[in-house]
Design an enzyme around this catalytic site. Structure first.
Site, PDB file in Angstrom:
ATOM      1  N   GLY A  33     -72.684  28.180  18.483  1.00 50.58           N
ATOM      2  CA  GLY A  33     -72.755  28.663  19.855  1.00 50.58           C
ATOM      3  C   GLY A  33     -73.493  27.733  20.782  1.00 50.58           C
ATOM      4  O   GLY A  33     -74.072  28.173  21.775  1.00 50.58           O
ATOM      5  N   CYS A  50     -43.296  32.921  31.276  1.00 55.59           N
ATOM      6  CA  CYS A  50     -42.845  34.047  32.088  1.00 55.59           C
ATOM      7  C   CYS A  50     -43.784  35.216  31.816  1.00 55.59           C
ATOM      8  O   CYS A  50     -43.454  36.153  31.075  1.00 55.59           O
ATOM      9  CB  CYS A  50     -41.400  34.391  31.726  1.00 55.59           C
ATOM     10  SG  CYS A  50     -40.691  35.626  32.820  1.00 55.59           S
ATOM     11  N   ARG A  78     -57.064  30.218  26.689  1.00 53.79           N
ATOM     12  CA  ARG A  78     -58.403  30.583  27.150  1.00 53.79           C
ATOM     13  C   ARG A  78     -58.432  31.080  28.603  1.00 53.79           C
ATOM     14  O   ARG A  78     -59.127  32.061  28.898  1.00 53.79           O
ATOM     15  CB  ARG A  78     -59.380  29.415  26.985  1.00 53.79           C
ATOM     16  CG  ARG A  78     -59.648  29.045  25.526  1.00 53.79           C
ATOM     17  CD  ARG A  78     -60.721  27.961  25.412  1.00 53.79           C
ATOM     18  NE  ARG A  78     -62.049  28.504  25.675  1.00 53.79           N
ATOM     19  CZ  ARG A  78     -62.722  28.299  26.787  1.00 53.79           C
ATOM     20  NH1 ARG A  78     -62.206  27.569  27.766  1.00 53.79           N
ATOM     21  NH2 ARG A  78     -63.921  28.831  26.951  1.00 53.79           N
ATOM     22  N   GLU A 115     -74.045  25.541  12.854  1.00 56.45           N
ATOM     23  CA  GLU A 115     -72.584  25.558  12.789  1.00 56.45           C
ATOM     24  C   GLU A 115     -71.938  25.338  14.161  1.00 56.45           C
ATOM     25  O   GLU A 115     -71.325  26.233  14.731  1.00 56.45           O
ATOM     26  CB  GLU A 115     -72.103  26.890  12.202  1.00 56.45           C
ATOM     27  CG  GLU A 115     -72.548  27.105  10.764  1.00 56.45           C
ATOM     28  CD  GLU A 115     -72.207  28.483  10.234  1.00 56.45           C
ATOM     29  OE1 GLU A 115     -72.195  28.643   9.001  1.00 56.45           O
ATOM     30  OE2 GLU A 115     -71.958  29.404  11.046  1.00 56.45           O
ATOM     31  N   PRO A 116     -72.051  24.129  14.702  1.00 59.21           N
ATOM     32  CA  PRO A 116     -71.407  23.865  15.993  1.00 59.21           C
ATOM     33  C   PRO A 116     -69.898  23.745  15.853  1.00 59.21           C
ATOM     34  O   PRO A 116     -69.389  23.227  14.854  1.00 59.21           O
ATOM     35  CB  PRO A 116     -72.021  22.527  16.417  1.00 59.21           C
ATOM     36  CG  PRO A 116     -72.355  21.851  15.116  1.00 59.21           C
ATOM     37  CD  PRO A 116     -72.764  22.953  14.177  1.00 59.21           C
TER      38      PRO A 116
END
Length: 423
Positions: free
Chosen positions: A224, A339, A306, A265-266
Site C-alpha cells: 500500500g 459501448c 480503474r 509487499e509493494p
C-alpha cells in the site's frame, strides 16, 4: 485551469515509433524505471533484515516478474494461480507467500514444494492444520485500522473482510495448539497510504500481536505504498515511513530479546509510473452549448478499468502526429471506446463526466495515459465488446523495444468456446 501533465519516461519520438511499429492501444513499460523502483524499496530502513515481496496482482506479466526476480524481489501471491505463474517465471517455491481470500484448492500440492502459506481466516488456518499438522504457518490479522484513497482500496478495519480480526487471537491460539502449528510470521495490511504516523501505528499494533506468539520470527507489514500519478499527488518515501518503523523493531528486540525480520509487499510502488498506455484519438464529438467536447480514444475500460471502477485519475499527455504542431490547450472529457456509459476516462467521483485540461487533441494524435504500470493490464475487463487483449512492449535498458505480450487474436478470444449441436 489545471496543470498540463508531462511524460514520465517516454519521449514523443519513442511514442510515435512504438505506435508505428506495434499499433495502438499498447502498454509500454520501462525496465530502467522498474529496476530503480526496486532499488528504492530494497533500501527500506530495517533493523534485522528485510524481504521485499511484489504484490503480483499488480502486474503478473512474465517478463515483468523476471525483471523483479533478477533484482532479488520475492512474491506475494493472491491466488494459487498466481503461485503457478510465479513458478513458471523462475521463482523458487520458498520465495512465494500465498495470501488469498479463497482457500487454495491445490494447497496440498503447493506446500510440499516449499510455497509458504499465510492463513487469512480461522477456517483457512484450521484447514491448513488438518492438512499439515506440526507445520509452520503465517497468519494475516486485521489490526482494526485501515487506510486508503477510497473505501474500495481500504483493506483494514471493521469494514474489511481481509485477515483474522485482532480480537480473535484466542481462537488462533486454540487452532495452533490443536494442530501443533508454529506461527512463524505475523502479517497485516491496511490499504494504501503515505502517512508515516499510520505506518508507525500499524507496525506498533503488529508487533504487539507478534509478541503473543513465541515462534514468530518475521513481521510482514503488507504494502500500500501510495504512488502519486497526477501532478501534486504525494508519493510514499520509503526512507521517511521506514525510519520510525525500524526504531520500533529495535525497541522490540531490546524489550523481548527477539530480532524480528521485516517483510513488505509493494505492488504499485514498483510499477505504477513505470508503465503507460499508448492510445490514439479516434474521434471528437460535442454536445452543444452547456455540454462537453468528448475525445474518444481507441482504448477504454477493456484496457484500464480503474477510471470506471474507482473514478481513478491518470495523467493524459497528447502527442501530435508531427513535431511542431499547434500547442493550444483546452478542457475536454476523455472517454473510452466501449459501448458503456461508464467508460469515462475522466470522470467525477460517483460518475459523470469531468473536464481535463490538455493540449488540444486532433483525430489521429497519440495520447499517453501515464501511471498504468500497476492494476491496469491485470484488472482490465478483457474482451468486453469483444475487443482483443492489449499487447505490451518493454523499453529495455539499452533503449531497444521488446514485445512482451502479443495482441490477442480472434481465434484466441474464441478458443474456449464449445460448439454444441442445437436442435
Amino acid at each position: 485551469m489545471q496543470s498540463i501533465e508531462n511524460l514520465k519516461f517516454l519521449t514523443p519520438e519513442e511514442a510515435r515509433k512504438i505506435a508505428a511499429t506495434y499499433g495502438t492501444p499498447i502498454f509500454v513499460y520501462s525496465r530502467k524505471g522498474i529496476e530503480n523502483s526496486c532499488d528504492s524499496v530494497l533500501a527500506f530502513p530495517n533493523a534485522f533484515g528485510i524481504t521485499v515481496r511484489f504484490a503480483m496482482k499488480a502486474n503478473p506479466g512474465r517478463t515483468i516478474l523476471e525483471i523483479l526476480r533478477k533484482k532479488g524481489i520475492h512474491i506475494d501471491a493472491s491466488s494459487e494461480h498466481e503461485v503457478k505463474r510465479a513458478l513458471l517465471a523462475g521463482f523458487k517455491p520458498s520465495d512465494i507467500l500465498l495470501t488469498s481470500q479463497q482457500l487454495a484448492k491445490s494447497l496440498k500440492e503447493l506446500i510440499p514444494q516449499g510455497v509458504q502459506f499465510n492463513a487469512c481466516s480461522l477456517r483457512q488456518l484450521e484447514e491448513y492444520g488438518k492438512a499439515f499438522p506440526g507445520g509452520e504457518v503465517s497468519v494475516r490479522f486485521n489490526p482494526g485500522l485501515g487506510s486508503g484513497a477510497t473505501k474500495k482500496t481500504d483493506v483494514g478495519g471493521n469494514t474489511s473482510s481481509f485477515g483474522i480480526w485482532h480480537e480473535e487471537i484466542g481462537k488462533v491460539k486454540e487452532i495452533l495448539s490443536q494442530y501443533k502449528l508454529k506461527l512463524v510470521r505475523v502479517h497485516t495490511h491496511i490499504g494504501s497510504g503515505s502517512d508515516p504516523e499510520v505506518w508507525k501505528a500499524v507496525a506498533h499494533y503488529t508487533l504487539e500481536i507478534a509478541s503473543q506468539f513465541p515462534d514468530c520470527r518475521t513481521v510482514n507489514l503488507g504494502g500500500g505504498f501510495k504512488v502519486g500519478r497526477m501532478q501534486g499527488e504525494k508519493t510514499t518515501d520509503p526512507q521517511l515511513i521506514g525510519k520510525p518503523v525500524k526504531e520500533l523493531f529495535e525497541n522490540f528486540a531490546k524489550e523481548k530479546g527477539i530480532q524480528l525480520k521485516m517483510e513488505i509487499e509493494p505492488g504499485s510502488y514498483l510499477m505504477v509510473n513505470n508503465g503507460a498506455i499508448l492510445a490514439q484519438v479516434d474521434d471528437k464529438v460535442t454536445t452543444g452549448d452547456g455540454g462537453f467536447t468528448f475525445v474518444k480514444l481507441d482504448m477504454g475500460m477493456d484496457v484500464n478499468t480503474r477510471p470506471a471502477l474507482y473514478a481513478a485519475k491518470h495523467p493524459l499527455v497528447v502527442i501530435p502526429q508531427k513535431d511542431g504542431a499547434k500547442t493550444e490547450t483546452g478542457d475536454f472529457v476523455y472517454v473510452g471506446h466501449c459501448c458503456e456509459s461508464g467508460d469515462l476516462i475522466t470522470q467525477e467521483e460517483g460518475g459523470g463526466p469531468q473536464l481535463r485540461t490538455t493540449q488540444t487533441p486532433e483525430i489521429g494524435d497519440l495520447v499517453v495515459m501515464e501511471g498504468a504500470g500497476a492494476y491496469c493490464s491485470s484488472m482490465s475487463t478483457k474482451n468486453y465488446n469483444s475487443y482483443p487483449e492489449t499487447p505490451e512492449v518493454l523499453i529495455d535498458s539499452d533503449g531497444s523495444l521488446k514485445l512482451i505480450r502479443q495482441k490477442q487474436s480472434l481465434e484466441q478470444i474464441l478458443q474456449n468456446e464449445v460448439l454444441v449441436a442445437l436442435g
